[in-house]
Design a protein around this motif. Sequence first.
Motif, mmCIF file in Angstrom:
data_model
loop_
_atom_site.group_PDB
_atom_site.id
_atom_site.type_symbol
_atom_site.label_atom_id
_atom_site.label_comp_id
_atom_site.label_asym_id
_atom_site.label_seq_id
_atom_site.Cartn_x
_atom_site.Cartn_y
_atom_site.Cartn_z
ATOM 1 N N TYR A 29 0.841 -1.191 0.000
ATOM 2 C CA TYR A 29 0.000 0.000 0.000
ATOM 3 C C TYR A 29 0.876 1.241 0.000
ATOM 4 C CZ TYR A 29 -3.854 -3.146 0.964
ATOM 5 O OH TYR A 29 -4.784 -4.151 0.861
ATOM 6 N N PRO A 30 0.302 2.390 -0.349
ATOM 7 C CA PRO A 30 1.104 3.620 -0.410
ATOM 8 C C PRO A 30 1.675 4.043 0.931
ATOM 9 C CG PRO A 30 -0.969 3.892 -1.604
ATOM 10 C CD PRO A 30 -1.067 2.619 -0.838
ATOM 11 N N MET A 31 1.028 3.668 2.027
ATOM 12 C CA MET A 31 1.526 4.015 3.360
ATOM 13 C C MET A 31 0.858 3.115 4.385
ATOM 14 S SD MET A 31 -0.303 7.763 3.669
ATOM 15 C CE MET A 31 0.340 8.256 2.060
ATOM 16 N N GLY A 32 1.401 3.117 5.611
ATOM 17 C CA GLY A 32 0.910 2.209 6.635
ATOM 18 C C GLY A 32 -0.538 2.458 7.009
ATOM 19 N N MET A 33 -0.944 3.724 7.112
ATOM 20 C CA MET A 33 -2.319 4.007 7.495
ATOM 21 C C MET A 33 -3.295 3.541 6.432
ATOM 22 S SD MET A 33 -4.305 4.856 9.841
ATOM 23 C CE MET A 33 -2.940 5.196 10.938
ATOM 24 N N ASN A 34 -2.883 3.559 5.178
ATOM 25 C CA ASN A 34 -3.753 3.042 4.132
ATOM 26 C C ASN A 34 -3.928 1.534 4.267
ATOM 27 O OD1 ASN A 34 -3.869 2.347 0.706
ATOM 28 N ND2 ASN A 34 -5.341 3.695 1.696
ATOM 29 N N ALA A 35 -2.874 0.833 4.713
ATOM 30 C CA ALA A 35 -3.004 -0.607 4.957
ATOM 31 C C ALA A 35 -4.013 -0.865 6.072
ATOM 32 C CB ALA A 35 -1.646 -1.199 5.320
ATOM 33 N N ILE A 36 -3.987 -0.054 7.120
ATOM 34 C CA ILE A 36 -4.950 -0.206 8.220
ATOM 35 C C ILE A 36 -6.367 0.093 7.733
ATOM 36 C CG2 ILE A 36 -5.666 0.779 10.440
ATOM 37 C CD1 ILE A 36 -2.660 1.221 11.019
ATOM 38 N N TYR A 37 -6.523 1.186 7.028
ATOM 39 C CA TYR A 37 -7.835 1.562 6.491
ATOM 40 C C TYR A 37 -8.380 0.470 5.566
ATOM 41 C CZ TYR A 37 -11.070 3.946 3.276
ATOM 42 O OH TYR A 37 -12.148 4.281 2.480
ATOM 43 N N GLN A 38 -7.532 -0.050 4.682
ATOM 44 C CA GLN A 38 -7.987 -1.071 3.742
ATOM 45 C C GLN A 38 -8.240 -2.407 4.433
ATOM 46 O OE1 GLN A 38 -9.035 -0.615 0.843
ATOM 47 N NE2 GLN A 38 -8.148 1.298 0.118
ATOM 48 N N ALA A 39 -7.492 -2.712 5.483
ATOM 49 C CA ALA A 39 -7.776 -3.930 6.252
ATOM 50 C C ALA A 39 -9.162 -3.836 6.882
ATOM 51 C CB ALA A 39 -6.713 -4.137 7.325
ATOM 52 N N HIS A 40 -9.465 -2.687 7.477
ATOM 53 C CA HIS A 40 -10.784 -2.471 8.078
ATOM 54 C C HIS A 40 -11.881 -2.558 7.023
ATOM 55 C CE1 HIS A 40 -13.903 0.388 9.893
ATOM 56 N NE2 HIS A 40 -13.910 -0.684 10.644
ATOM 57 N N ARG A 41 -11.629 -1.933 5.884
ATOM 58 C CA ARG A 41 -12.606 -1.940 4.799
ATOM 59 C C ARG A 41 -12.830 -3.358 4.257
ATOM 60 N NH1 ARG A 41 -11.815 -0.915 -0.765
ATOM 61 N NH2 ARG A 41 -13.786 -0.345 -1.779
ATOM 62 N N ALA A 42 -11.751 -4.120 4.081
ATOM 63 C CA ALA A 42 -11.876 -5.490 3.575
ATOM 64 C C ALA A 42 -12.633 -6.369 4.554
ATOM 65 C CB ALA A 42 -10.490 -6.071 3.295
ATOM 66 N N LEU A 43 -12.390 -6.191 5.842
ATOM 67 C CA LEU A 43 -13.111 -6.983 6.844
ATOM 68 C C LEU A 43 -14.599 -6.652 6.839
ATOM 69 C CD1 LEU A 43 -10.485 -6.863 9.710
ATOM 70 C CD2 LEU A 43 -11.449 -8.956 8.733
ATOM 71 N N MET A 44 -14.942 -5.379 6.687
ATOM 72 C CA MET A 44 -16.366 -5.025 6.624
ATOM 73 C C MET A 44 -17.014 -5.603 5.373
ATOM 74 S SD MET A 44 -16.882 -1.167 8.149
ATOM 75 C CE MET A 44 -15.860 -0.362 6.912
ATOM 76 N N LEU A 45 -16.304 -5.582 4.243
ATOM 77 C CA LEU A 45 -16.866 -6.134 3.015
ATOM 78 C C LEU A 45 -17.017 -7.646 3.095
ATOM 79 C CD1 LEU A 45 -14.916 -4.010 0.373
ATOM 80 C CD2 LEU A 45 -17.373 -3.899 0.857
ATOM 81 N N SER A 46 -16.142 -8.302 3.829
ATOM 82 C CA SER A 46 -16.195 -9.768 3.894
ATOM 83 C C SER A 46 -17.103 -10.275 5.009
ATOM 84 C CB SER A 46 -14.784 -10.342 4.077
ATOM 85 O OG SER A 46 -14.244 -9.976 5.326
ATOM 86 N N ARG A 47 -17.264 -9.486 6.103
ATOM 87 C CA ARG A 47 -17.981 -9.979 7.276
ATOM 88 C C ARG A 47 -19.225 -9.158 7.631
ATOM 89 N NH1 ARG A 47 -15.784 -10.537 12.338
ATOM 90 N NH2 ARG A 47 -17.140 -12.368 12.457
ATOM 91 N N GLY A 48 -19.435 -8.067 6.919
ATOM 92 C CA GLY A 48 -20.551 -7.200 7.264
ATOM 93 C C GLY A 48 -20.105 -6.103 8.218
ATOM 94 N N GLU A 49 -20.902 -5.069 8.331
ATOM 95 C CA GLU A 49 -20.528 -3.913 9.144
ATOM 96 C C GLU A 49 -20.923 -4.127 10.601
ATOM 97 O OE1 GLU A 49 -21.523 -0.107 7.672
ATOM 98 O OE2 GLU A 49 -20.591 -0.431 5.716
ATOM 99 N N LYS A 50 -19.921 -4.317 11.419
ATOM 100 C CA LYS A 50 -20.085 -4.444 12.867
ATOM 101 C C LYS A 50 -19.109 -3.495 13.543
ATOM 102 C CE LYS A 50 -20.933 -9.446 12.494
ATOM 103 N NZ LYS A 50 -20.432 -10.788 12.919
#
Length: 615
Positions: free
Chosen positions: A298-319
């Motif tokens: 990813y372009p930077m570490g915070m983007n990796a965190i943001y995208q990890a959170h986003r991927a988890l919501m897309l895969s598991r639903g918004e909790k």
Amino acid sequence: MPGLPTLLPWNETVGETIPPDTPHAVSVSLPTWKANVAYEEGERWVVDKMQCGYPRFFIHPSIERLAQTVVQQHGSLEADKAMLFPTRGCAGRCRDFLCKENPDVLSSVFKVLEYVPQAQQSHSGPKRVLPRVSAVIYPKELWPTAKAFWQHTGEGISSRRAEFCQRALEDGTLVEQGSDTQLKASRLFKGPRRYQRPMSIDHSDYNGTNGHANGHANGNGITASEGAPDSDLFVEERYGRNLSADFAAQAKLAIRKRIAGSLATDTDLPHSLDEATNGATDRSRDVPGFSVDDVYLYPMGMNAIYQAHRALMLSRGEKPSIMYGFPYVDTLKVLEKFGPGVAFYGFGNTSDLDDLEAKLESGERYLALFCEFPGNPLLRSPDLLRIRALADKYDFAVVVDETIGNFLNVHVLPYADVVVSSLTKIFSGDCNVMGGSMILNPHSQYYESLRKVLEVEYEDNQFEEDSIYLERNSRDYVVRIDRVNHNAEAVVDILRAHPAIKQVNYPKYDETRKFYDACRLPNGGYGGLLSATFYSMEDAEVFYDHLETQKGPSLGTNFTLSSPFVILAHYNELDWAAQYGCDATLVRFSVGLEETEALKEVFNKALAAIPSRIG
């Protein structure tokens, strides 16, 4: 000028780049305590001198220049501003955030533009990196919202991409296209859906998810090519902005292999890829089934965190999520602003885990628990064994940020579903390039669902020239870690012995050491980051002003870098931070590669400047 602090010789550097004379520096000099306070309060004697800043908090002049060019072409310089992103998808998420945070503003005022390579340019000869950038034009008064998106998500472009695209825009090889043209262009991509993502290089061979190349490979996951650039050609390409796509792809693969623990040689590309060791040392990711394919850039570490959170919501639903331990500021903001909420456990202690377990037993459910190992700036280590047990029992993911510990000291992957890291820090060391990574644990129960999401959603947005710098910087990563560990312990010993110091925070001496040691590798140390608090603010200021190190934001540099972290990160919420142990007198030290005795002398000299309180 009235009100200016008296500057000692080494403090006459306000606003200069760190490292000095570095166009794409990641840090900026704030050499006195008053300079840090003045920066937070927006005083002109500091702000007007700033040549750069930490990239998520400061818009680099190259990025601002390109943004103004875009506004001049498609908006009003008096009324509008532009935020720049590597892809249309990133820009669309910014627009959506602007709409959500400003519901009274008509969505029609936001304009999303995409700039792509001019259609007629030749593709003959070696494949070259092609310019791409997207923009969101928005009313100037919404700058705070746009800046929040830029800062929290790390989605924005890098300064090197901005320079590259500015030149392409000026010479006509970068042009704006409408949404209808974009749809036509997307049909040029062939193959499975996972490969149908625009890249910032010629997509004829490098369409793959996670940097994988389509077509025939040479065994290293890169398309075979002759005459890989040597050092002279690298210089020509760097300054000519005529970057080889093949060379950039090799650099990205080398970075991913290095993160995976399967590349430890300090040699030039492409030879280093052929000499890669696979799991030959205790410094590799010792998890059965783990491979370089599980590493995403990813372009930077915070983007990796943001995208990890986003991927988890897309895969598991918004909790709702859990933030465990006092966090780096933007991780908590991501969980608060880009999801259905967060349970914040700022102490990160046994009582917090007891409370969390009680809530889980009562029926509360969560998406994921995010934590740092160890935390920044208190260097406390979470109990990953207990967290893993709770996650398995109550079905939530565990995301561990290993930036501070780093994978040469600690092995956290067995306890995590996702591991994220900022490559900007010690992995690079040179403080001149941003980068981030996310790795998936192949034994996670969420592994397959996350992989499916990433096959569709993942975009390789790390600009190719940034990748080249990051690869070159990280070649001696293994050697640097050992020296940094040694130097940090020497500094800790000095600080712990001084009567003006109230508390030294370091994993080796924290009450959570047993949790750190449970994940520490046999030859691993306790890292290069530490912090200290003082009994009085006056002592903290005197010490900081007399400390002859580089002084500014960021960490993990090859040189020692100091910062009054709480003042800089939590100036408008000092009481809130203090309740979690983050005292306003806290100074954070990222220890570098200096000669140990010389470094000890620097710290002893600064401590000696503190007035004696005896008698």
